[in-house]
Write an enzyme that holds these catalytic residues in place. Sequence first.
Site, mmCIF file in Angstrom:
data_model
loop_
_atom_site.group_PDB
_atom_site.id
_atom_site.type_symbol
_atom_site.label_atom_id
_atom_site.label_comp_id
_atom_site.label_asym_id
_atom_site.label_seq_id
_atom_site.Cartn_x
_atom_site.Cartn_y
_atom_site.Cartn_z
ATOM 1 N N ALA A 29 42.724 44.122 38.835
ATOM 2 C CA ALA A 29 42.853 44.265 37.264
ATOM 3 C C ALA A 29 42.920 42.795 36.510
ATOM 4 O O ALA A 29 42.149 42.328 35.790
ATOM 5 C CB ALA A 29 44.141 44.860 36.800
ATOM 6 N N TRP A 56 39.688 40.685 37.331
ATOM 7 C CA TRP A 56 38.797 41.322 36.509
ATOM 8 C C TRP A 56 38.557 40.269 35.186
ATOM 9 O O TRP A 56 37.511 40.332 34.707
ATOM 10 C CB TRP A 56 38.733 42.760 36.405
ATOM 11 N N HIS A 57 39.602 40.000 34.700
ATOM 12 C CA HIS A 57 39.648 39.231 33.314
ATOM 13 C C HIS A 57 39.175 37.990 33.468
ATOM 14 O O HIS A 57 38.697 37.311 32.514
ATOM 15 C CB HIS A 57 40.938 39.185 32.969
ATOM 16 N N GLY A 58 39.175 37.464 34.747
ATOM 17 C CA GLY A 58 38.671 35.982 34.955
ATOM 18 C C GLY A 58 38.963 35.501 36.100
ATOM 19 O O GLY A 58 39.720 36.034 37.098
ATOM 20 N N PHE A 93 35.707 38.420 28.652
ATOM 21 C CA PHE A 93 35.526 39.145 30.104
ATOM 22 C C PHE A 93 34.435 39.962 30.420
ATOM 23 O O PHE A 93 34.106 40.688 31.497
ATOM 24 C CB PHE A 93 36.849 40.162 30.031
#
Lengths: 506, 351
Positions: A340, A343-345, A506
């Site tokens: 998680a 996934w954002h960066g 994102f």
Amino acid sequence: MLFSSLIFVFGFLPLALAGFFLTARLGTRLAGCWLVGASLVFYGWWSPPAVLLLLASIAFNYACAWAIIALETRPAAQATVTGIGVVCNVAALGYYKYLFSLIAFLHGFYHGLAMIDPIILPLGISFFTFTQIGYLIDCKAGLTRDRDPLNYLLFVTFFPHLIAGPILHNRDIMPQFADRRTYRLDSENLAIGLTFFIIGLLKKTACADPLSAIVQQGYADPAALDAVGAWNLALSYSLQLYFDFSGYSDMAIGLARMMNITFPRNFESPYKATNIIAYWQRWHISLTTFLTSYVYTPVALAVMRYRSRHRLGINRAAQQTPAGFASMFAAPLLITMVLAGIWHGSGLTFLIFGALHGVYLCICHAWRLAHPNPPPATPALRLGCVALTYLSVLLGSIFFRAPSVTAALHVLAGMTGLHGATLSLASAGSQMHLLHMALLYAIVWGMPNSLQIMARTRPVIGPVEPAPAWFPAWSPTWYAAAAIGLAASLAVLGLGGTTEFLYFQF
Amino acid sequence: MTPRRYTLIVLAVATLGLAAAWLFANRLGMAFLESGYPIVVAKHAVVAHCQAGEVAILGDSRAEAAVIPAELPLPAANLALGATGPVESYFTARALLRCPQPPKLVIYAHSIEAFQTVGQGIWQRGARFGLLSFTDLRDIAATAATLHDTTLDQISTNDGLSGILRDLAYSTGFPSVFLPSALQARLFGRWQSNLRVRDAVSTARGHVVYPDDPSAGATGHDAPIGRDATIGRFAPIPLETHYTKATFALLSQAGVDTVVIPIPLARATLAALQPGVAAATVAFIADQTHGIPHVSDDFTAVIAWPDRYFVDGSHMNKAGATLFSRRLAACVTTWRSTPAAPCDLAWQDGD
């Protein structure tokens, strides 16, 4: 294109809506095509070539889905195609999102490694890739019913969710596009959608955007922040992120509703959560649901099957042992939350953010296992739980926003007084800023959320907790119309200082 | 209430609210806009009422601070504006020439930086303050396109707009582009101070006194060093070059004498100027003025005056402006009879 831009509000949206309902008079397929076309214009507004990547991704995934369904009677081949599909999606995401950072990171250790040019990240790639991975897995599981290519195109490209979510599930959305009633102008849905959109726009322009200057300045030189400045920065960002995402989610719900589509919930007063598990059930709910369905549950089930086969025990007593807890809770949670995070960066900061939340969740689960029957929560205890959860989230948000781990550590050092602990109000910004922050906290903790206020209208898929009795629930009255109209004026006035939605990156 | 009626009321109230805000922003700018606005209003009034007199000064903030029209021997107006460049000066010159009796002499003075950049000021000040119309902005965009100059496209304003929509929003005074100023001023907070500024600038015929601000230097050096010292090399952009030449051509066609002069920098700033920048600027001006009738080039060197006459290394203080304007007055007297006569504005120890 941003939802909170003049061109969207006064140009794109009226045209897209008018075109949708007018073409629907000539046929639902035509209206669907119009909506796909409008969504592609919306997506390509910043970078037209990115539309080609989106279309290629859709074509590839639809072909995979078609093959998976066709191979229904050959499970091994079906699993292979599903695997190829998922791997290709992840590889595309990896290429655009992580390759450059990975090579730059490795280059730091081994200078012989050739550097590559930075790769431009296509907008929303994480969202449309996850949406389609979910579709492939559901095809394999035999859960998809609607296989119409136009409905699939609409499901992926529908502009209210295309760039920043929510991550839609095909079972929720594709049947709605298949329903002929979706293509008829419904004045009630239009009124509800408009109301949601205006509330979201106001949150974005009046609540979130004014904080962006302070956050940008603060993170530009975090080493210079004293205790008050560092706390001001951390709190400002936590509020900016909250209202930015909350506003975006409301706008997405509203836009979809104007076109008779109901979205799943994605944001539900996360800062009111009394523990970190509840927080993730309220923050970016569609991502939590996706990761729970496609990462956490499969990993946890695999662990349990393994333990079961090896007679290691999977009952509560086994879960309370260190090894049992580590394998059945900690490992799946940490894997899921690290995913998680990244996934954002691609930065190390996102990895730390994910790992930190993974640790929080482990502690929370361990506490629950150790205290299966907690006493009823008193108001003071609830308040303490909310405060503790918020502070934990605040800590994570520093890593989430900081441009580097060093910068995040500077902010933390500032907050603990290592950069000076003078109680200088000047570091906290202007009186106006402090008043603004106080007002935002009052909204966060003292007001019902948009879904509660609009609960009567069934704003999202699934049940919604109604607003407390003291708060007037929304209904189409004169005063509600006047208040929303006034809010619309204020929101549009705020478009002069519009900044990007934080989740667009994102 | 039916949903249809509800929606109509929402839209009607929103429209009314926006209309009220539009009216406020466009009619009551004095109440909330920053201090650059009353200066523009004062100078715009001079141009609109054809009261520039016989000598008009065009340029940017350095000319605005350095030339006191009252010190000149002829009726004059300082129409130079801070944070503007040759583009805005062109449109001011064009407006001046619409007067039945335009000025006989134009003194043109832009700083080095003005030729090599164009910024948000085109919209934030030029259009928002009413200096540039929608047609003007489109002219500028078309010129930039013809010149293949992408500088304008690269400028991002906070509103997220670009191209024709940005031009439209700013030139029509769409209220959202005024909101930050309105909030900063708490709606009416700048009314009195703006009126004072407007009246002071009108009385001074366009001269603006720059307040002493030693911290405004670029480097924090003991003697403040101006922004010019931060220029690495002189690289004029096609758009500013075009409008510089276009201004000279326009004035020349109208038979108005134009003299390009240097405004002094502080000595500390000149000393910190990168090698080659001064010579390149002088050569550039010579190139732009060459062969155009009625246009004289007195910008033969980048000149410096003692640091004590500056507030920040670039802008003259009142004492500096008074001395400089007196020197300029002598030149104007000469130019009255011999427009092309050279005039030395460099510091002389006898000053």
